[in-house]
Scaffold this active site. Structure first.
Site, mmCIF file in Angstrom:
data_model
loop_
_atom_site.group_PDB
_atom_site.id
_atom_site.type_symbol
_atom_site.label_atom_id
_atom_site.label_comp_id
_atom_site.label_asym_id
_atom_site.label_seq_id
_atom_site.Cartn_x
_atom_site.Cartn_y
_atom_site.Cartn_z
ATOM 1 N N THR A 87 -13.548 -6.441 4.720
ATOM 2 C CA THR A 87 -13.323 -6.550 6.164
ATOM 3 C C THR A 87 -13.595 -5.237 6.888
ATOM 4 O O THR A 87 -13.624 -5.201 8.112
ATOM 5 C CB THR A 87 -11.883 -7.019 6.463
ATOM 6 O OG1 THR A 87 -10.963 -6.168 5.794
ATOM 7 C CG2 THR A 87 -11.676 -8.453 6.024
ATOM 8 N N ASP A 124 -5.075 -7.087 -6.913
ATOM 9 C CA ASP A 124 -6.362 -6.953 -6.233
ATOM 10 C C ASP A 124 -7.107 -5.717 -6.753
ATOM 11 O O ASP A 124 -6.985 -4.626 -6.201
ATOM 12 C CB ASP A 124 -6.116 -6.843 -4.725
ATOM 13 C CG ASP A 124 -7.409 -6.808 -3.932
ATOM 14 O OD1 ASP A 124 -8.442 -7.243 -4.463
ATOM 15 O OD2 ASP A 124 -7.365 -6.353 -2.766
ATOM 16 N N ASP A 135 -18.533 -5.158 -12.930
ATOM 17 C CA ASP A 135 -19.179 -4.463 -14.038
ATOM 18 C C ASP A 135 -20.055 -5.476 -14.777
ATOM 19 O O ASP A 135 -20.211 -6.614 -14.335
ATOM 20 C CB ASP A 135 -18.123 -3.843 -14.967
ATOM 21 C CG ASP A 135 -18.600 -2.557 -15.629
ATOM 22 O OD1 ASP A 135 -19.718 -2.571 -16.188
ATOM 23 O OD2 ASP A 135 -17.871 -1.552 -15.606
ATOM 24 N N GLN A 169 -9.904 -1.726 9.908
ATOM 25 C CA GLN A 169 -10.454 -3.079 9.777
ATOM 26 C C GLN A 169 -11.384 -3.357 10.952
ATOM 27 O O GLN A 169 -11.036 -3.131 12.113
ATOM 28 C CB GLN A 169 -9.324 -4.120 9.774
ATOM 29 C CG GLN A 169 -8.239 -3.877 8.738
ATOM 30 C CD GLN A 169 -8.660 -4.324 7.339
ATOM 31 O OE1 GLN A 169 -9.812 -4.652 7.098
ATOM 32 N NE2 GLN A 169 -7.732 -4.326 6.422
ATOM 33 N N ARG A 219 -4.013 -9.164 12.033
ATOM 34 C CA ARG A 219 -3.262 -8.348 12.990
ATOM 35 C C ARG A 219 -2.820 -9.213 14.164
ATOM 36 O O ARG A 219 -3.585 -10.059 14.637
ATOM 37 C CB ARG A 219 -4.131 -7.205 13.537
ATOM 38 C CG ARG A 219 -4.597 -6.177 12.512
ATOM 39 C CD ARG A 219 -3.443 -5.307 12.033
ATOM 40 N NE ARG A 219 -3.907 -4.212 11.200
ATOM 41 C CZ ARG A 219 -4.124 -4.276 9.887
ATOM 42 N NH1 ARG A 219 -3.942 -5.439 9.265
ATOM 43 N NH2 ARG A 219 -4.518 -3.227 9.209
ATOM 44 N N ARG A 257 -0.211 -2.797 6.540
ATOM 45 C CA ARG A 257 0.467 -1.763 7.312
ATOM 46 C C ARG A 257 1.333 -2.246 8.474
ATOM 47 O O ARG A 257 2.384 -1.654 8.724
ATOM 48 C CB ARG A 257 -0.574 -0.732 7.795
ATOM 49 C CG ARG A 257 -1.029 0.192 6.673
ATOM 50 C CD ARG A 257 -2.303 0.941 7.013
ATOM 51 N NE ARG A 257 -3.468 0.067 6.991
ATOM 52 C CZ ARG A 257 -4.722 0.478 7.154
ATOM 53 N NH1 ARG A 257 -4.958 1.755 7.385
ATOM 54 N NH2 ARG A 257 -5.715 -0.367 7.102
ATOM 55 N N LYS A 270 -10.613 -6.051 -7.777
ATOM 56 C CA LYS A 270 -12.038 -6.242 -7.455
ATOM 57 C C LYS A 270 -12.952 -5.833 -8.611
ATOM 58 O O LYS A 270 -13.854 -5.004 -8.446
ATOM 59 C CB LYS A 270 -12.403 -5.465 -6.194
ATOM 60 C CG LYS A 270 -11.592 -5.833 -4.955
ATOM 61 C CD LYS A 270 -11.990 -4.967 -3.769
ATOM 62 C CE LYS A 270 -11.217 -5.327 -2.516
ATOM 63 N NZ LYS A 270 -9.789 -4.948 -2.596
ATOM 64 N N LYS A 314 0.866 -8.049 -2.726
ATOM 65 C CA LYS A 314 -0.422 -7.624 -3.266
ATOM 66 C C LYS A 314 -0.297 -6.226 -3.859
ATOM 67 O O LYS A 314 0.134 -5.289 -3.186
ATOM 68 C CB LYS A 314 -1.505 -7.637 -2.189
ATOM 69 C CG LYS A 314 -2.889 -7.206 -2.702
ATOM 70 C CD LYS A 314 -3.954 -7.381 -1.651
ATOM 71 C CE LYS A 314 -4.015 -6.244 -0.665
ATOM 72 N NZ LYS A 314 -4.619 -5.013 -1.254
ATOM 73 N N ASP A 330 0.833 -1.198 0.000
ATOM 74 C CA ASP A 330 0.000 0.000 0.000
ATOM 75 C C ASP A 330 0.874 1.257 0.000
ATOM 76 O O ASP A 330 0.942 2.007 0.990
ATOM 77 C CB ASP A 330 -0.935 -0.018 1.208
ATOM 78 C CG ASP A 330 -1.896 -1.191 1.154
ATOM 79 O OD1 ASP A 330 -2.337 -1.541 0.044
ATOM 80 O OD2 ASP A 330 -2.210 -1.756 2.214
ATOM 81 N N PRO A 372 -21.018 -8.365 -17.437
ATOM 82 C CA PRO A 372 -20.181 -9.526 -17.778
ATOM 83 C C PRO A 372 -19.213 -9.293 -18.934
ATOM 84 O O PRO A 372 -18.041 -9.686 -18.841
ATOM 85 C CB PRO A 372 -21.213 -10.607 -18.115
ATOM 86 C CG PRO A 372 -22.397 -10.259 -17.268
ATOM 87 C CD PRO A 372 -22.448 -8.758 -17.255
#
Length: 238
Positions: A124, A60, A65, A195, A186, A216, A62, A33, A10, A67
């Site tokens: 999450t 990642d 929309d 989260q 965590r 993080r 996600k 990721k 991130d 198909p």
């Protein structure tokens, strides 16, 4: 790694990614990721750059929309040489099937293995209250996640992204022949941040997780490799 610990990169730019990865002795042992922030900034070039470190890559994005749009987008992602990609299960059966087809076609065209297709259930960050009051869902969280996971499996996905709190019910209802990738991980001494549904690596393993995602606590650590090894030990130690 058979059951990977995925590090969520991130970061806002590639220089920070390079500096972070440089702190590890063996980046070819890592699964990382790439999320929306990096990909929307750099596009496919970020995948090319990170692949130079020989990391396995979880992309990642996600996708969610109609198909046809998802199928054509997945064709592009399937040709990138990543190992995992995500699609949102709320898009429904036809969209999930289209995602699988596009991913397979793209990987085949590039002469690469097909990435694992993972369906996102409920984020999450979503609480039971938000599920009920904002998503107007008639099911409680566990039953909603189980329902979406069954849909993902029936549609041809390889697994789902899910909180550890739903794992036990998923394994019982959906089976062990399916992948369960768990974010929101965590240690007890680390802050939960934004989260709402969190668990320790040990708890996730015990309940049947196939992989975990940690962001993080590792990326913002003063000693990322040490923190990674601490999480890895908790994740893999039986």
């Amino acid at each position: 790694m058979e059951k990977p610990l995925m590090i969520a990169l991130d970061f806002p730019d590639l220089d920070q990614v390079r500096q972070f990865l440089a702190q590890f002795e063996q980046t070819d042992q890592l699964t990382v990721k790439i999320g929306m922030e990096l990909f929307y900034h750099y596009g496919p070039a970020v995948v090319t750059t990170i692949k130079q470190a020989d990391c396995d890559i979880f992309l990642d994005l996600k996708l969610f929309d109609i198909p046809h749009t998802v199928e054509k987008a997945m064709e592009q992602l399937g040709a990138l040489g990543v190992d995992y990609v995500t699609v949102h299960t709320l898009g429904g059966f036809q969209m999930l099937q289209a995602a699988k087809k596009g991913l397979s076609d793209g990987a085949k065209r590039a002469g690469l293995p097909k990435p694992h297709l993972l369906g996102v259930t409920e984020l999450t960050s979503i609480s039971e209250q938000v599920l009920k009051e904002q998503q107007n869902c008639r099911l409680d969280m566990n039953n909603q996640v189980v329902s979406l996971a069954k849909l993902a499996k029936d549609s041809g996905c390889d697994g789902v992204i899910t909180s550890a709190l739903e794992l036990s019910d998923l394994v019982k209802s959906v089976g062990t022949d399916f992948e369960y990738v768990v974010p929101g991980i965590r240690m007890h001494q680390d802050a939960a941040g934004d989260q709402n549904r969190v668990a320790t690596p040990k708890d996730a393993r015990k309940d049947g997780a196939s992989a975990i995602v940690v962001g993080r606590p590792i990326t913002q650590s003063n000693d990322p490799e040490h923190t990674y090894q601490r999480y890895l030990k908790s994740w893999t130690l039986k």
